[in-house]
Design an enzyme around this catalytic site. Structure first.
Site, PDB file in Angstrom:
ATOM      1  N   ASP A  40       0.782  -1.252   0.000  1.00  0.00           N
ATOM      2  CA  ASP A  40       0.000   0.000   0.000  1.00  0.00           C
ATOM      3  C   ASP A  40       0.811   1.298   0.000  1.00  0.00           C
ATOM      4  O   ASP A  40       1.796   1.413   0.736  1.00  0.00           O
ATOM      5  CB  ASP A  40      -0.852   0.091   1.269  1.00  0.00           C
ATOM      6  CG  ASP A  40      -1.556  -1.186   1.617  1.00  0.00           C
ATOM      7  OD1 ASP A  40      -1.543  -2.111   0.806  1.00  0.00           O
ATOM      8  OD2 ASP A  40      -2.113  -1.252   2.730  1.00  0.00           O
ATOM      9  N   GLU A 213     -10.440  -2.160   4.434  1.00  0.00           N
ATOM     10  CA  GLU A 213      -9.080  -1.691   4.705  1.00  0.00           C
ATOM     11  C   GLU A 213      -8.870  -0.308   4.079  1.00  0.00           C
ATOM     12  O   GLU A 213      -9.621   0.102   3.195  1.00  0.00           O
ATOM     13  CB  GLU A 213      -8.050  -2.654   4.087  1.00  0.00           C
ATOM     14  CG  GLU A 213      -8.152  -4.079   4.608  1.00  0.00           C
ATOM     15  CD  GLU A 213      -7.074  -5.020   4.048  1.00  0.00           C
ATOM     16  OE1 GLU A 213      -6.532  -5.795   4.834  1.00  0.00           O
ATOM     17  OE2 GLU A 213      -6.783  -4.974   2.839  1.00  0.00           O
TER      18      GLU A 213
HETATM   19  C1  FRU Z   1      -3.901  -3.604   2.763  1.00  0.00           C
HETATM   20  C2  FRU Z   1      -3.262  -4.069   4.060  1.00  0.00           C
HETATM   21  C3  FRU Z   1      -3.583  -3.084   5.163  1.00  0.00           C
HETATM   22  C4  FRU Z   1      -2.459  -3.261   6.111  1.00  0.00           C
HETATM   23  C5  FRU Z   1      -1.304  -3.518   5.186  1.00  0.00           C
HETATM   24  C6  FRU Z   1      -0.270  -4.429   5.730  1.00  0.00           C
HETATM   25  O1  FRU Z   1      -3.277  -4.044   1.615  1.00  0.00           O
HETATM   26  O2  FRU Z   1      -3.725  -5.358   4.363  1.00  0.00           O
HETATM   27  O3  FRU Z   1      -4.851  -3.245   5.726  1.00  0.00           O
HETATM   28  O4  FRU Z   1      -2.257  -2.139   6.911  1.00  0.00           O
HETATM   29  O5  FRU Z   1      -1.845  -4.080   4.013  1.00  0.00           O
HETATM   30  O6  FRU Z   1       0.847  -4.463   4.917  1.00  0.00           O
END
Ligand code: FRU
Length: 665
Positions: A40, A213
């Site tokens: 992300d 998320e």
């Molecule tokens: C989304 C996610 C988030 C988390 C991160 C962990 O892709 O699952 O919710 O903070 O990746 O790397």
């Protein structure tokens, strides 16, 4: 020292550019980390001429692992400078996704008014997920964790993460939008250190095929009007329209406490496809309440044929009437009680709307005078299906009460069509997707972009959790989408979020070619005609497909591999097919044809397409429908054909070859 690979004026040498940025599949104008795993985008904030991009980063491996925040900046949204890792895991855990703000008013006391702190708000992911902060007073170059972390503790929920923080100028407070398993929670804070829960949103609306998320909340104008609306982005994994990860959005108003959806938007999200079968206990279609007893004045003395005076339009009820406690407006209170009945079904289903006050307005099931089930409205005049599982209560004598004790805003309740069923009511949950392709996830927008610019700028992670860890790249894994500008457009169907590549990318245009053909019927080899020969292309096409059955672009190599992007008039859909686009065997979920519903009016189809070695981004009809997809050919796709079944008229056809951001070509 900053690691710096491809910025003009940067200290890196020509040879490091060549060895690092020319690997097979390496994007040439998309951001990708120099090496190792990325997911992300995080902490996107503009400050003093730089757009910061932090990102979920595993510096020691090419698959997901202990998360750090990698860091890069760009001055022009095109060329990037890599910076050292900003945040490392600590005793509270890994550093999961989050956001960054500039604390101009020094509300946190972590900087000064003259030199405000850049504050990162992120999830500490250890045994529990909790929210922490870190700050920098040197333009994001070095970071200190706040000693009072975590600033928001976990309430015992596994998924409790990805804080996106914004400043509300009028209320002088920060708002944190947090993803909590299957919904969003809003928190507020005067100082970024103490947070108070304000409201929850979304458990019963939108796409729910997976966990929620990486949210984002922001206000923006509706183009061509004087009106502002709020947009909530929510990424969901899995449950995307083409499988796996995707990002949905909601449009409404945020009043500093809670998000109230735009009425029409809400209505479109809750299209009911299935009225549960069973025994109709109350349809509220007659001229009186039958055996139901009323108290107070809010319910009047009979069902209502829809909307009452001074009420917004009531929608989604069944038949001619419903229970509506808006008699004399919100002020009136009252209660409506059913005759006693024996529970003889597994479920009690009904339509409910009106005010959301768990204790103040709602409907409840009483057995022996005790409340055994209850529900409230959702601050909307649209009714939605509600199901109570009553398996354990079978054989019991019960009553249903509809109650309205609230005199203020949304002080009314709506109920209709109570059905005793063997099955729960099923609602087809619609969602609106920012991007229908499989590879645009966890995207959020830059904070603190100056008003003089005024744009809402977005970037997403160009992958999908279905196969992200397996895509065939070394020495890095994953890239971001191009930066995109978001806008709200009033369309015939309602307000929609539109996204298009930022205009800065135009400076990558090298050759500009005008397609001379006015119509296509069959195949035209554009690469041969115009000598294209590059996998870095922008295509801008304005077509009329009213005389065609299908219009397709084919990007191919000499190995017989190809990627198809097209529009099917018959199915009214935009599609991308990567089934034959090279390496596909690394995951069963990878190959395939993906589509997005797209209606064309009078045959008018506009396509803006960005092709970059191993990714394609397609923006149809001014960005109203977008699709992003990655692929891994064994040899670059340097051949481009257009194919039309039936006749496609090319009203405007432009092709630009694009420059790499890493070296001049
Ligand atoms: C989304 C996610 C988030 C988390 C991160 C962990 O892709 O699952 O919710 O903070 O990746 O790397």
């Amino acid at each position: 020292m900053a690691v710096c690979f491809f910025v003009s004026g940067c200290a890196s040498t020509k040879s490091s550019e060549q060895t690092i940025n020319t690997e097979q599949h390496r994007p040439q104008f998309h951001f990708s980390p120099p090496s190792n795993w990325m997911n992300d985008p995080n902490g996107m904030v503009y400050y003093q001429g730089e757009y910061h991009l932090f990102y979920q980063y595993h510096p020691k491996g090419n698959t997901w692992g202990p998360m750090h925040w990698g860091h890069a900046v760009t001055k022009d949204l095109v060329h990037w400078e890599h910076l050292p890792i900003a945040l490392y895991p600590d005793s509270l855990g890994m550093i999961f996704s989050g956001s960054a703000v500039v604390d101009h008013g020094n509300t946190s006391g972590l900087g000064t008014k003259e030199n405000p702190a850049m504050v990162a708000i992120f999830t500490s992911a250890g045994k529990k997920q909790q929210q922490s902060i870190a700050f920098s007073i040197d333009r994001g170059r070095t970071w200190s964790k706040y000693e009072g972390n975590p600033v928001l503790e976990n309430q015992g929920i596994d998924d409790f993460r990805d804080p996106k923080v914004m400043w509300l100028e009028k209320e002088k407070k920060w708002i944190m939008t947090l993803a909590v398993a299957d919904h969003i929670s809003f928190y507020s804070s005067p100082n970024l250190k103490e947070w108070r829960h304000e409201s929850d949103f979304g458990a019963d609306i939108g796409g729910h095929g997976g966990v929620w998320e990486c949210p984002d909340l922001f206000k923006m104008p509706v183009a061509g009007t004087k009106q502002d609306k709020w947009v909530l982005l929510v990424s969901i994994n899995p449950g995307g329209p083409n499988g796996g990860s995707a990002t949905q959005y909601f449009v409404g108003d945020f009043n500093g406490k809670e998000l109230v959806l735009d009425e029409q938007f809400q209505q479109q999200l809750s299209i009911t496809t299935h009225v549960p079968s069973g025994k109709v206990f109350a349809s509220f279609d007659g001229k009186e309440f039958g055996g139901w007893r009323t108290e107070g004045s809010a319910f009047g003395n009979a069902p209502v044929a829809g909307t009452l005076p001074n009420q917004h339009k009531v929608m989604g009820y069944f038949g001619q009437g419903l229970v509506n406690s808006y008699h004399q407006g919100d002020q009136a209170t009252g209660k409506l009680t059913s005759p006693e009945f024996e529970i003889d079904s597994d479920y009690i289903n009904m339509l409910v709307g009106g005010g959301r006050h768990p204790e103040g307005t709602g409907v409840r099931l009483l057995v022996g005078g005790e409340v055994v089930r209850k529900a409230t409205g959702n601050n909307t005049e649209s009714l939605n299906w509600l199901s109570w599982n009553t398996k354990e209560l079978k054989g019991k004598k019960a009553r249903i009460e509809v109650f309205d004790n609230v005199t203020g805003g949304w002080g009314h309740i709506l109920v209709d069509q109570i059905i005793l069923s063997a099955e729960p009511a099923k609602e087809r949950k619609e969602a609106f997707w920012l991007d229908y392709g499989p590879d645009n996830y966890a995207g959020v927008t830059w904070a603190n972009v100056p008003d003089s610019d005024g744009r809402r700028l977005f970037l997403g992670w160009m992958s999908n959790w279905l196969y992200a860890n397996n895509v065939p790249t070394t020495i890095w894994r994953s890239a971001m989408t191009v930066p995109r500008e978001l806008s709200l457009q009033q369309t015939q169907e309602g307000i929609r979020l539109v996204n298009l590549p930022v205009k800065e990318l135009q400076k990558l245009r090298s050759r500009s070619i005008t397609i001379k053909q006015e119509t296509v019927n069959g195949t035209i080899d554009l690469s041969q005609l115009y000598g294209l020969g590059t996998p870095l292309l922008e295509l801008d096409l304005h077509l009329n497909v009213s005389q065609a059955q299908r219009f397709e672009l084919k990007f191919a190599n000499t190995k017989g591999e190809y990627l198809s992007v097209g529009y099917s008039i018959e199915n009214q859909e935009l599609y991308i097919d990567r089934s034959n686009a090279g390496k596909i065997g690394f995951s069963d979920s990878f190959p395939g044809r993906h589509s997005a519903p797209l209606k064309v009016e009078n045959g008018e189809l506009k396509l803006q397409i960005l092709l970059d070695v191993s990714s394609i981004e397609v923006f149809a009809n001014g960005g109203k429908t977008a699709m992003t997809e990655i692929f891994f050919p064994n040899e670059d796709f340097t051949k481009t054909e257009v194919i039309s079944t039936g006749t496609t008229e090319i009203k405007k056809g432009k092709i630009y070859t694009l420059k790499s951001v890493w070296k001049q070509n």
